[in-house]
Design an enzyme around this catalytic site. Structure first.
Site, PDB file in Angstrom:
ATOM      1  N   LYS A 129      16.398   7.650  12.159  1.00 15.60           N
ATOM      2  CA  LYS A 129      15.784   7.449  13.617  1.00 15.60           C
ATOM      3  C   LYS A 129      15.971   6.036  14.004  1.00 15.60           C
ATOM      4  O   LYS A 129      15.654   5.207  13.202  1.00 15.60           O
ATOM      5  CB  LYS A 129      14.357   7.985  13.436  1.00 15.60           C
ATOM      6  CG  LYS A 129      13.582   7.679  14.590  1.00 15.60           C
ATOM      7  CD  LYS A 129      12.051   7.972  14.025  1.00 15.60           C
ATOM      8  CE  LYS A 129      11.080   7.756  15.251  1.00 15.60           C
ATOM      9  NZ  LYS A 129       9.907   7.612  15.022  1.00 15.60           N
ATOM     10  N   LYS A 186      14.378   4.278   9.150  1.00 18.61           N
ATOM     11  CA  LYS A 186      13.779   4.236  10.701  1.00 18.61           C
ATOM     12  C   LYS A 186      13.690   2.759  11.116  1.00 18.61           C
ATOM     13  O   LYS A 186      13.169   1.833  10.308  1.00 18.61           O
ATOM     14  CB  LYS A 186      12.350   4.530  10.567  1.00 18.61           C
ATOM     15  CG  LYS A 186      11.489   4.396  11.776  1.00 18.61           C
ATOM     16  CD  LYS A 186       9.903   5.071  11.706  1.00 18.61           C
ATOM     17  CE  LYS A 186       9.486   4.816  12.912  1.00 18.61           C
ATOM     18  NZ  LYS A 186       7.862   5.386  12.974  1.00 18.61           N
ATOM     19  N   ARG A 193       6.902  -4.201  14.715  1.00 16.41           N
ATOM     20  CA  ARG A 193       6.808  -3.488  13.524  1.00 16.41           C
ATOM     21  C   ARG A 193       8.006  -3.749  12.636  1.00 16.41           C
ATOM     22  O   ARG A 193       8.384  -3.036  11.384  1.00 16.41           O
ATOM     23  CB  ARG A 193       7.077  -1.868  13.811  1.00 16.41           C
ATOM     24  CG  ARG A 193       5.985  -1.341  14.644  1.00 16.41           C
ATOM     25  CD  ARG A 193       5.904   0.166  14.361  1.00 16.41           C
ATOM     26  NE  ARG A 193       5.198   0.846  15.462  1.00 16.41           N
ATOM     27  CZ  ARG A 193       3.797   0.931  15.863  1.00 16.41           C
ATOM     28  NH1 ARG A 193       3.064   0.056  15.344  1.00 16.41           N
ATOM     29  NH2 ARG A 193       3.500   1.795  16.810  1.00 16.41           N
TER      30      ARG A 193
END
Ligand code: PBG
Length: 298
Positions: free
Chosen positions: A218, A165, A187
């Site tokens: 992703k 991710k 993040r």
């Protein structure tokens, strides 16, 4: 797979402006959407919860009467053959919007977050989820969740690991939809750096070793090379998530009449399949199933 946003409360369906066709719904308002999906042949849903109250530790994530457990039970009651996948993360439930709990320096505390993610996964399994999908990107989350599920008698609940991710700008509309944007920082400490390709293979291998049943890459469209490389490196089923920003871009261009929406959307999904995805999570799931049934040519 079709993502659904479920909120606390009742009697409400709030459209999400940046994701036309999608809405935040209370559990009692899921019926129509789940019925539509069944009708066109989409048999799996991925659930995200939006609680009324948030706290430092994201305790709403494992509330057995929170929106996600109630939605799981309701969808299963309606049609037990629908595959229900519950996203497991704290960002929708924490007051600061990070995917884990914070330490005294306001950094995300990886190891202290693991038992909380495990608790949430068990709450969703108890409610009847077939699959849990940890998306917090904490190291060791798959092993922690697998052990907790097994201890709780849920050896048959599978884990779809958000293994790869990236820290992507394409999550913007989702963060509006889930009200989960971080209140400070970003993040990047736990999600991956976009230029790094080899790390994806390491992340995928670690999650496989920790007991993941399926892996995910992703976002999808900007990372087709990564999808292809992960496909070549594992025999596990591989999922790709065409994320909110990818959907929003296609929708916005289509609304302006700048692209032919069915063809462009189907072409984007075909590219994801061609790169190696066995499963595709997309906000186009319902429309794509209709277009497939109608025989839209790419
Ligand atoms: C939760 C989570 C996110 C998405 C799925 N699970 C947001 C994020 O990491 O900020 C994004 C999905 C999308 O953009 O469609 N951690």
């Amino acid at each position: 797979m079709h993502p659904l946003f479920v909120r606390d409360g009742s009697g409400s369906e709030r459209p999400i402006a940046s994701m036309p066709g999608h809405a935040q719904r209370t559990v009692d308002r899921l019926d129509g959407e789940v019925g539509d999906l069944a009708e066109v042949g989409v048999r799996s849903v991925l659930l995200f919860g939006i609680p009324d109250e948030k706290d430092e530790n994201g305790s709403g994530a494992w509330d057995s009467v929170g929106p996600v457990p109630r939605a799981i039970a309701e969808i299963k009651r309606r049609d037990s053959a629908v595959t229900v996948i519950a996203d497991v993360c704290l960002c929708e439930y924490t007051s600061h919007g990070h995917c884990g709990v914070l330490d005294e320096r306001h950094a995300v505390a990886n190891d202290a977050t693991l038992p909380l993610l495990a608790r949430a996964a068990v709450a969703y399994a108890d409610a009847g989820a077939d699959v849990v999908a940890p998306s917090a990107m904490m190291d060791g989350q798959v092993a922690a969740i697998r052990a907790a599920l097994d201890d709780a008698g849920h050896a048959d609940v599978a884990i779809l690991a958000y293994a790869v991710k990236y820290a992507s700008a394409f999550y913007g509309p989702f963060r509006d939809a889930a009200q989960s944007a971080p209140s400070f920082g970003d993040r990047r400490a736990y999600q991956m750096a976009p230029p790094n390709a080899r790390e994806a293979l390491r992340e995928a291998k670690l999650d496989e070793e920790e007991g993941a049943d399926m892996l995910m890459v992703k976002p999808a469209g900007p990372y087709l090379d990564i999808l292809h490389r992960v496909r070549e490196s594992t025999d596990l089923p591989l999922a790709a998530y065409q994320v909110s920003g990818e959907y929003a871009m296609l929708k916005a261009a289509a609304e302006r009449g700048w692209i032919d929406e069915p063809r462009a959307a189907m072409e984007s999904l075909l590219g994801i399949r061609r790169a190696g995805a066995d499963l595709v999570i997309t906000y186009y799931a319902k429309a794509a199933a209709r277009w497939l049934n109608e025989g839209v040519a790419v």
